[in-house]
Design an enzyme around this catalytic site. Structure first.
Site, PDB file in Angstrom:
ATOM      1  CD  GLU A 153      -2.317   1.215   2.952  1.00 17.56           C
ATOM      2  OE1 GLU A 153      -1.606   0.895   3.939  1.00 17.56           O
ATOM      3  OE2 GLU A 153      -3.505   1.539   3.071  1.00 17.56           O
ATOM      4  CE  LYS A 210      -7.009   1.277   4.135  1.00 16.59           C
ATOM      5  NZ  LYS A 210      -5.704   1.661   4.722  1.00 16.59           N
ATOM      6  CG  ASN A 245       2.120   1.546   4.566  1.00 13.92           C
ATOM      7  OD1 ASN A 245       3.302   1.887   4.575  1.00 13.92           O
ATOM      8  ND2 ASN A 245       1.430   1.421   3.447  1.00 13.92           N
ATOM      9  CD  GLU A 290      -5.145   4.798   5.879  1.00 11.53           C
ATOM     10  OE1 GLU A 290      -5.730   4.444   4.844  1.00 11.53           O
ATOM     11  OE2 GLU A 290      -4.603   3.995   6.667  1.00 11.53           O
ATOM     12  CG  ASN A 303      -4.801   4.051   0.589  1.00 11.68           C
ATOM     13  OD1 ASN A 303      -4.086   3.520  -0.253  1.00 11.68           O
ATOM     14  ND2 ASN A 303      -4.580   3.931   1.890  1.00 11.68           N
ATOM     15  CB  CYS A 350      -3.874  -1.522   4.716  1.00  5.92           C
ATOM     16  SG  CYS A 350      -2.978  -1.513   6.288  1.00  5.92           S
TER      17      CYS A 350
HETATM   18  N1  CDV Z   1      -2.889   1.515   6.819  1.00  6.77           N
HETATM   19  C1  CDV Z   1      -3.788   0.839   7.563  1.00  6.77           C
HETATM   20  O1  CDV Z   1      -4.926   0.630   7.141  1.00  6.77           O
HETATM   21  N2  CDV Z   1      -3.364   0.430   8.789  1.00  6.77           N
HETATM   22  C2  CDV Z   1      -4.232  -0.246   9.746  1.00  6.77           C
HETATM   23  C3  CDV Z   1      -3.832   0.119  11.146  1.00  6.77           C
HETATM   24  C4  CDV Z   1      -4.136   1.514  11.461  1.00  6.77           C
HETATM   25  C5  CDV Z   1      -4.525  -0.760  12.156  1.00  6.77           C
HETATM   26  C6  CDV Z   1      -4.182  -1.745   9.612  1.00  6.77           C
HETATM   27  O2  CDV Z   1      -5.249  -2.361   9.660  1.00  6.77           O
HETATM   28  O3  CDV Z   1      -3.102  -2.317   9.508  1.00  6.77           O
END
Ligand code: CDV
Length: 307
Positions: free
Chosen positions: A43, A120, A190, A139, A103, A165
């Site tokens: 990501e 996303k 991330n 975000e 995103n 993510c």
């Molecule tokens: N970039 C993300 O979506 N990170 C989330 C963190 C904040 C929990 C994740 O689910 O990894």
């Protein structure tokens, strides 16, 4: 199918797109040399994880967003993909011609054509400034909720779905794609080791990451490939543990370090078919009439009246 996950070590604020794209190209070449036909990148792979910094939207757009994909900075990756006949998934910050910010991830085929796009949906974090927190997770300030749904695309006779993510923590993500006959779900992440919202033990960030990938692969009879950006970005740590998970829920490849690292597996798509024909034969065993609350309610509410 020869599948690779290209985990990235840190991308610091000072790193240029050219330096980052060269790292991606190097990993694409390594993956191809090891027999991969498809590579999963993280990501927001082209920049540092900038939602950790408070700034105005205009500054973020100027520094971290892509107006088109590919563009001049990223073209070397597309050129290498075409030369090597390797497809890929890549996450980046997208700004549309109308100024909307997402995103985003793209699916690129072995002729280096963008054949799919995902924006996303499950955006974590906050939109307000939290000056007392060790870092931000903005975000919800920098991105809109994705407007494209969870799609599945056929590429070289493999049905591939995409998410990003935090989406990986939500069962609906995988189910919506497995109901479209996804065979492989790919994602970048991330994940900061520290939770700024409550005192979550650090090791839970990796444990929960593993659990959701393994359980979701099994429950949906799909392969899952997850690529993280990890290590210390300008002093802020993010988890590694990029991995490839089989429809049995077993981890078949896993990154060992918190740096650029290519992991590969020859994945057998027949394995997913076996699960889909037996324990998870959806057409035979699902009872959607009993799942209505999933689309009728967002948050938890009262128990339903008893029949
Ligand atoms: N970039 C993300 O979506 N990170 C989330 C963190 C904040 C929990 C994740 O689910 O990894």
């Amino acid at each position: 199918m020869g599948l690779a996950v290209a985990q990235m070590g840190p991308v610091n604020l000072a790193d240029t797109r050219a330096v980052v794209v060269k790292r991606l190209v190097d990993m694409l070449r390594e993956a191809a040399a090891r027999g991969a036909e498809f590579v999963v990148f993280p990501e927001l792979a082209l920049t540092t994880f900038f939602p950790r910094y408070w700034m105005e939207e205009a500054e973020a757009v100027e520094r971290f967003f892509e107006k088109s994909m590919p563009n001049d900075d990223v073209q070397p990756l597309f050129d290498a993909a075409r030369e090597l006949s390797v497809g890929f998934y890549l996450g980046y910050a997208e700004i549309t011609p109308e100024g909307r910010r997402f995103n985003t991830a793209v699916l690129v085929d072995r002729q280096a054509r963008v054949i799919g796009k995902y924006r996303k949906i499950h955006l974590p974090g906050h939109s307000d400034h939290k000056p007392d927190a060790p870092f931000q997770h903005l975000e919800k300030k920098f991105f809109e909720v994705g407007d494209l749904g969870f799609g599945v695309w056929e590429m070289d006779e493999t049905n591939i779905g995409m998410c990003l993510c935090n989406d990986r923590r939500w069962p609906e993500t995988y189910r919506v794609m497995s109901l479209q006959s996804a065979e492989l779900i790919v994602l970048g992440y991330n994940t900061p080791s520290h939770n700024i919202h409550w005192n979550e033990p650090v090791h839970w960030r990796t444990t929960t990451h593993e659990i959701v990938l393994q359980a979701s692969a099994y429950q949906n009879a799909v392969w899952v490939a997850a690529a993280g950006k990890c290590g210390y970005e300008d002093g802020y740590h993010m988890i590694g543990s990029s991995m490839i998970v089989a429809p049995s829920g077993e981890i078949v490849a896993r990154a060992s370090y918190e740096e650029d690292e290519v992991i590969t597996a020859n994945i057998d798509l027949e394995l997913g078919r076996s699960f889909r024909e037996h324990v998870f034969n959806f057409a035979k065993h699902r009872s959607p009439q009993h799942y209505k609350l999933i689309v009728e309610r967002t948050g938890a509410g009262d128990p339903l009246p008893k029949p």
